[in-house]
Design a protein around this motif. Structure first.
Motif, PDB file in Angstrom:
ATOM      1  N   LYS A   1     -11.925  10.357  16.905  1.00  0.00           N
ATOM      2  CA  LYS A   1     -11.462  11.434  17.777  1.00  0.00           C
ATOM      3  C   LYS A   1     -11.521  12.757  17.038  1.00  0.00           C
ATOM      4  N   ARG A   2     -12.132  13.748  17.682  1.00  0.00           N
ATOM      5  CA  ARG A   2     -12.286  15.065  17.077  1.00  0.00           C
ATOM      6  C   ARG A   2     -10.924  15.748  16.946  1.00  0.00           C
ATOM      7  N   ILE A   3     -10.695  16.354  15.775  1.00  0.00           N
ATOM      8  CA  ILE A   3      -9.434  17.059  15.562  1.00  0.00           C
ATOM      9  C   ILE A   3      -9.634  18.539  15.857  1.00  0.00           C
ATOM     10  N   SER A   4      -8.562  19.190  16.325  1.00  0.00           N
ATOM     11  CA  SER A   4      -8.674  20.608  16.670  1.00  0.00           C
ATOM     12  C   SER A   4      -7.859  21.506  15.751  1.00  0.00           C
ATOM     13  N   GLY A   5      -6.999  20.937  14.954  1.00  0.00           N
ATOM     14  CA  GLY A   5      -6.199  21.704  14.007  1.00  0.00           C
ATOM     15  C   GLY A   5      -5.863  20.835  12.819  1.00  0.00           C
ATOM     16  N   PRO A   6      -5.050  21.325  11.893  1.00  0.00           N
ATOM     17  CA  PRO A   6      -4.672  20.489  10.748  1.00  0.00           C
ATOM     18  C   PRO A   6      -3.986  19.210  11.227  1.00  0.00           C
ATOM     19  N   ARG A   7      -4.337  18.095  10.594  1.00  0.00           N
ATOM     20  CA  ARG A   7      -3.768  16.800  10.973  1.00  0.00           C
ATOM     21  C   ARG A   7      -3.471  16.004   9.721  1.00  0.00           C
ATOM     22  N   ALA A   8      -2.353  15.301   9.732  1.00  0.00           N
ATOM     23  CA  ALA A   8      -1.952  14.480   8.590  1.00  0.00           C
ATOM     24  C   ALA A   8      -2.872  13.275   8.468  1.00  0.00           C
ATOM     25  N   LEU A   9      -3.245  12.949   7.237  1.00  0.00           N
ATOM     26  CA  LEU A   9      -4.019  11.734   6.959  1.00  0.00           C
ATOM     27  C   LEU A   9      -3.050  10.601   6.678  1.00  0.00           C
ATOM     28  N   ARG A  10      -3.344   9.439   7.217  1.00  0.00           N
ATOM     29  CA  ARG A  10      -2.530   8.246   6.979  1.00  0.00           C
ATOM     30  C   ARG A  10      -3.405   7.162   6.370  1.00  0.00           C
ATOM     31  N   VAL A  11      -2.787   6.309   5.594  1.00  0.00           N
ATOM     32  CA  VAL A  11      -3.513   5.172   5.029  1.00  0.00           C
ATOM     33  C   VAL A  11      -4.068   4.354   6.197  1.00  0.00           C
TER      34      VAL A  11
ATOM     35  N   ALA B   1       0.857  -1.184   0.000  1.00  0.00           N
ATOM     36  CA  ALA B   1       0.000   0.000   0.000  1.00  0.00           C
ATOM     37  C   ALA B   1       0.892   1.232   0.000  1.00  0.00           C
ATOM     38  N   PRO B   2       0.480   2.273  -0.714  1.00  0.00           N
ATOM     39  CA  PRO B   2       1.300   3.472  -0.752  1.00  0.00           C
ATOM     40  C   PRO B   2       1.357   4.125   0.634  1.00  0.00           C
ATOM     41  N   ALA B   3       2.494   4.745   0.941  1.00  0.00           N
ATOM     42  CA  ALA B   3       2.661   5.402   2.233  1.00  0.00           C
ATOM     43  C   ALA B   3       1.822   6.673   2.312  1.00  0.00           C
ATOM     44  N   ILE B   4       1.636   7.332   1.191  1.00  0.00           N
ATOM     45  CA  ILE B   4       0.847   8.557   1.149  1.00  0.00           C
ATOM     46  C   ILE B   4      -0.536   8.216   0.612  1.00  0.00           C
ATOM     47  N   PRO B   5      -1.613   8.656   1.304  1.00  0.00           N
ATOM     48  CA  PRO B   5      -2.972   8.345   0.836  1.00  0.00           C
ATOM     49  C   PRO B   5      -3.218   8.878  -0.571  1.00  0.00           C
ATOM     50  N   SER B   6      -4.064   8.168  -1.319  1.00  0.00           N
ATOM     51  CA  SER B   6      -4.385   8.606  -2.667  1.00  0.00           C
ATOM     52  C   SER B   6      -5.878   8.777  -2.891  1.00  0.00           C
ATOM     53  N   LYS B   7      -6.703   8.277  -1.947  1.00  0.00           N
ATOM     54  CA  LYS B   7      -8.150   8.428  -2.141  1.00  0.00           C
ATOM     55  C   LYS B   7      -8.911   8.250  -0.836  1.00  0.00           C
ATOM     56  N   LEU B   8     -10.137   8.740  -0.865  1.00  0.00           N
ATOM     57  CA  LEU B   8     -11.101   8.528   0.214  1.00  0.00           C
ATOM     58  C   LEU B   8     -12.177   7.602  -0.326  1.00  0.00           C
ATOM     59  N   VAL B   9     -12.537   6.565   0.434  1.00  0.00           N
ATOM     60  CA  VAL B   9     -13.562   5.610   0.006  1.00  0.00           C
ATOM     61  C   VAL B   9     -14.688   5.647   1.029  1.00  0.00           C
TER      62      VAL B   9
END
Length: 157
Positions: free
Chosen positions: A133-143, A60-68
Motif C-alpha cells: 500500500k502506497r504511503i502518503s506521509g511519514p509512517r512507522a515501520l514495524r517488524v 523479536a525486538p519490538a523496534i525494527p533494527s534492519k532492512l533485509v
C-alpha cells in the motif's frame, strides 16, 4: 499590444527562465554531490548469512533494527542496519543507492523518531509502499512490514 503588457510578459519570461535554471542546477547538484560520510558501524550492507557472532534473543525486538533485501534477486539477503538516518534513491549521495528506473534521485527517507523508525516518501513519482500500500506521509515501520521502493523490496526486522 500596449507597451506595459510587453514589459509584464518579459518579466514573466525572465522569472520562468530563472526557475528553469534553478531546477536544472538543483538536479545537477543532487547527482554530483559526494556521498555522505557515515560513522563507522552506523549503516552496513552485508549478506544475511554473514552476521557478527552475537547471542540471539528468543523474542523479536519490538523496534525494527534492519532492512533485509528480498527483491530483486541481486539484492536478496543484503542487510542494512537501522542505526542512522538513511536516504534511498539513485543519487550518489544517498545511503542506499538503487540503479532502478522506477526510483527517484531522492526517493525515500528512513529516520528514527522518539520511539520508532519512520519511513517517508520524498515526493517520488512512483511512491513508496508498505505491505503493498502506497504511503502518503511519514509512517512507522514495524517488524514484519515489507517496504517497497521501485522494484526493490525489503523485509523489516
Amino acid at each position: 499590444m500596449p507597451e506595459q503588457l510587453l514589459v509584464v510578459l518579459n518579466v514573466c519570461l525572465v522569472i520562468l527562465l530563472y526557475l528553469f535554471f534553478a531546477r536544472v542546477l538543483r538536479a545537477v547538484w543532487i547527482e554530483m554531490k559526494e556521498p555522505v560520510a557515515v560513522a563507522a558501524g552506523s549503516v552496513s550492507a552485508r549478506p544475511a548469512g554473514k552476521r557478527p557472532s552475537a547471542k540471539r534473543h528468543a523474542q523479536a525486538p519490538a523496534i525494527p533494527s534492519k532492512l533485509v533485501g528480498v527483491a530483486p534477486p541481486e539484492r536478496e539477503g543484503i542487510e542494512y542496519d537501522l542505526t542512522a538516518e538513511m536516504t534511498v534513491g539513485r543519487a550518489p549521495g544517498c545511503t542506499i543507492v538503487l540503479d532502478d528506473q522506477y526510483v527517484s534521485s531522492l526517493h525515500t527517507r528512513v529516520f528514527r523518531s522518539t520511539d520508532s523508525w519512520m519511513v517517508e516518501d520524498l515526493g517520488s513519482k512512483n511512491g513508496t509502499t508498505i505491505g503493498g500500500k502506497r504511503i502518503s506521509g511519514p509512517r512507522a515501520l514495524r517488524v514484519g512490514d515489507r517496504l517497497g521502493i521501485g522494484s526493490n523490496e525489503w523485509d523489516v526486522r
